[in-house]
Design a protein around this motif. Structure first.
Motif, PDB file in Angstrom:
ATOM      1  N   PHE A  29      92.518  40.998 -32.486  1.00 16.95           N
ATOM      2  CA  PHE A  29      91.566  39.900 -32.379  1.00 16.95           C
ATOM      3  C   PHE A  29      91.481  39.327 -30.965  1.00 16.95           C
ATOM      4  CE2 PHE A  29      92.168  40.132 -36.967  1.00 16.95           C
ATOM      5  CZ  PHE A  29      90.842  40.182 -37.360  1.00 16.95           C
ATOM      6  N   GLU A  30      92.552  39.417 -30.202  1.00 17.76           N
ATOM      7  CA  GLU A  30      92.512  38.958 -28.808  1.00 17.76           C
ATOM      8  C   GLU A  30      91.701  39.893 -27.912  1.00 17.76           C
ATOM      9  OE1 GLU A  30      96.587  38.475 -27.629  1.00 17.76           O
ATOM     10  OE2 GLU A  30      96.708  36.458 -28.488  1.00 17.76           O
ATOM     11  N   HIS A  31      91.492  41.123 -28.377  1.00 14.76           N
ATOM     12  CA  HIS A  31      90.747  42.115 -27.599  1.00 14.76           C
ATOM     13  C   HIS A  31      89.404  42.448 -28.251  1.00 14.76           C
ATOM     14  CE1 HIS A  31      94.740  42.411 -25.858  1.00 14.76           C
ATOM     15  NE2 HIS A  31      94.107  42.824 -24.762  1.00 14.76           N
ATOM     16  N   ASP A  32      88.767  41.427 -28.791  1.00 17.74           N
ATOM     17  CA  ASP A  32      87.417  41.541 -29.356  1.00 17.74           C
ATOM     18  C   ASP A  32      87.291  42.632 -30.412  1.00 17.74           C
ATOM     19  OD1 ASP A  32      86.457  39.451 -27.732  1.00 17.74           O
ATOM     20  OD2 ASP A  32      86.204  40.853 -26.065  1.00 17.74           O
ATOM     21  N   CYS A  33      88.329  42.789 -31.214  1.00 16.54           N
ATOM     22  CA  CYS A  33      88.323  43.760 -32.320  1.00 16.54           C
ATOM     23  C   CYS A  33      88.091  45.178 -31.814  1.00 16.54           C
ATOM     24  CB  CYS A  33      87.279  43.379 -33.364  1.00 16.54           C
ATOM     25  SG  CYS A  33      87.451  41.714 -34.007  1.00 16.54           S
ATOM     26  N   ASN A  34      88.603  45.466 -30.642  1.00 15.96           N
ATOM     27  CA  ASN A  34      88.374  46.763 -30.019  1.00 15.96           C
ATOM     28  C   ASN A  34      89.695  47.324 -29.512  1.00 15.96           C
ATOM     29  OD1 ASN A  34      87.210  48.988 -28.884  1.00 15.96           O
ATOM     30  ND2 ASN A  34      86.360  47.904 -27.134  1.00 15.96           N
ATOM     31  N   THR A  59      85.653  35.913 -41.816  1.00 18.32           N
ATOM     32  CA  THR A  59      84.698  35.531 -40.781  1.00 18.32           C
ATOM     33  C   THR A  59      83.277  35.904 -41.170  1.00 18.32           C
ATOM     34  OG1 THR A  59      86.390  35.912 -39.117  1.00 18.32           O
ATOM     35  CG2 THR A  59      84.133  35.799 -38.335  1.00 18.32           C
TER      36      THR A  59
END
Length: 94
Positions: A29-34, A59
């Motif tokens: 989640f800290e890496h934009d779901c990527n 969400t």
């Protein structure tokens, strides 16, 4: 598309994440779901992925998810039972 059972129906279905799984969840989640995780067999990749899916559905309940595996037996023997054990009910599976 699938949805989660409500809290009363999910009683007892929550398990604690291991430290690496908590770290992976936070990282995701800290890496934009990527991101991409490489973890040995049996370490709990499916479980952490399901926890990520739960948060994503909180969400956006209309999110669509594609689970890709090399053999259908993995879906039948792992993903579907694990999703059901975590409280997911299937509306549409394709």
């Amino acid at each position: 598309m699938f949805h989660l059972l409500d809290e009363r129906e999910r009683n007892g279905l929550n398990m604690e994440l291991r430290e690496w799984q908590n770290n992976a969840l936070t990282f995701f989640f800290e890496h934009d779901c990527n991101c991409l995780f490489s973890v040995c067999t049996g370490a709990g990749k499916t479980f952490v992925a399901i926890q990520i899916l739960k948060r994503l559905l909180e969400t956006d309940p209309n999110i669509r998810v594609l689970i890709v595996v090399p053999k259908t037996v993995i879906i039948d023997k792992t993903w579907i039972p694990d999703l059901q054990a975590q409280g997911f009910m299937f509306n549409k599976v394709g």
